[in-house]
Design an enzyme around this catalytic site. Structure first.
Site, short mmCIF file in Angstrom:
data_model
loop_
_atom_site.label_atom_id
_atom_site.label_comp_id
_atom_site.label_asym_id
_atom_site.label_seq_id
_atom_site.Cartn_x
_atom_site.Cartn_y
_atom_site.Cartn_z
CD GLU A 134 -3.52 -7.90 1.99
OE1 GLU A 134 -4.21 -8.21 2.97
OE2 GLU A 134 -3.14 -6.73 1.77
CB ALA A 171 -0.91 0.00 1.23
N GLY A 189 -0.08 -5.27 0.37
CA GLY A 189 -1.21 -5.22 -0.54
C GLY A 189 -0.89 -5.82 -1.90
CD GLU A 202 0.50 -6.17 5.25
OE1 GLU A 202 -0.17 -6.13 4.21
OE2 GLU A 202 1.21 -7.16 5.58
#
Length: 263
Positions: free
Chosen positions: A117, A71, A114, A137
């Site tokens: 993911e 992210a 992310g 994270e």
């Protein structure tokens, strides 16, 4: 056959040809970090692919150097809990999970947070031998929020997933292959080519069968076995009513390539 089209929006390129759309994250100055603009561009690309009957499969990539480093943490730092839950970012992740056509992630370099993911929202993952995958994270005082805790546990079990989610461990492509996450490992310069070749193989089959087959596979993550078997049988019954089913059998018996139309 659809003609080649190239569109760029929000750091995302879209190229469609031979029934396959290649969606490329193109934000190298930020290591392909998933900003809101990038997520919006990905949503627009998937919407376009879903609405185009000529597109039968999608490749999601960042090219041979890097897939996505995670992210955009600067955006995340400025986001309140209420804003996050109602954000365009959250809506984008829900859209990725609903994409109905078969998809292949062709990943290389950083496939983190992310980015990891995002790859896991696809149906198959082809990784380069330079790929590094993980959910770091926890190092930022947070946890994955777009499926990392759930999909890793379903792929490799809760205890192996804890190494990534709670210990922040990363794994190379061959380790991810051994864990059951990655389908193929290839040299970095071939990762997009290999991902596209796999997507073209998927695109050569009946579009309705691949869509319903994808849905049946996804249902296995949510339904108990009895419910999943019922769903599988209902999907097969539906496919037995299609022209593609008749064409597939006739082509097999006639020893010729099938011509699937999606009907």
């Amino acid at each position: 056959m659809n003609d080649e089209v190239t569109v760029q929006d929000g750091g995302v390129r879209y190229d469609a040809h031979d029934h396959v759309a290649v969606v490329t994250i193109d934000r190298p100055e930020a290591r392909n970090a998933l900003s809101t603009d990038v997520l919006r561009g990905l949503v627009q690309s998937l919407d376009r692919a879903e609405q185009d009957d000529d597109v039968r499969a999608v490749v999601l990539t960042g090219g041979p150097a890097i897939f996505a480093s995670g992210a955009d943490v600067r955006e995340l730092r400025a986001t309140t809990p209420a804003e996050y839950l109602q954000s365009e970012r959250m809506a984008a992740w829900l859209r990725f999970a609903r994409f109905s056509k078969p998809s292949v992630a062709a990943v290389s370099g950083y496939v983190l947070g992310g980015g990891c993911e995002l790859a896991m929202t696809c149906d198959l993952i082809v990784a380069s031998d330079t790929a590094v995958l993980g959910q770091p994270e926890i190092r930022l005082g947070i946890i994955p929020g777009a499926g990392g805790t759930q999909r890793w546990a379903r792929v490799c079990g809760r205890f192996r997933a804890a190494e990534l989610v709670l210990a922040g461990r990363t794994v190379d492509a061959w380790t991810a292959h051994g864990m059951g996450m990655v389908s193929q490992v290839v040299p970095a310069e071939r990762v997009v080519e290999a991902g596209t070749a796999l997507a073209q193989q998927l695109a050569s089959f009946s579009p309705v069968a691949t869509r319903l087959g994808k849905g049946a596979l996804r249902s296995s993550e949510e339904l108990p076995l009895t419910g999943g078997l019922d769903h599988e049988r209902s999907v097969l019954a539906t496919l037995l009513s299609t022209e593609d089913h008749l064409e597939g059998i006739d082509a097999f018996l006639g020893k010729r390539p099938p011509t699937f139309t999606g009907r």
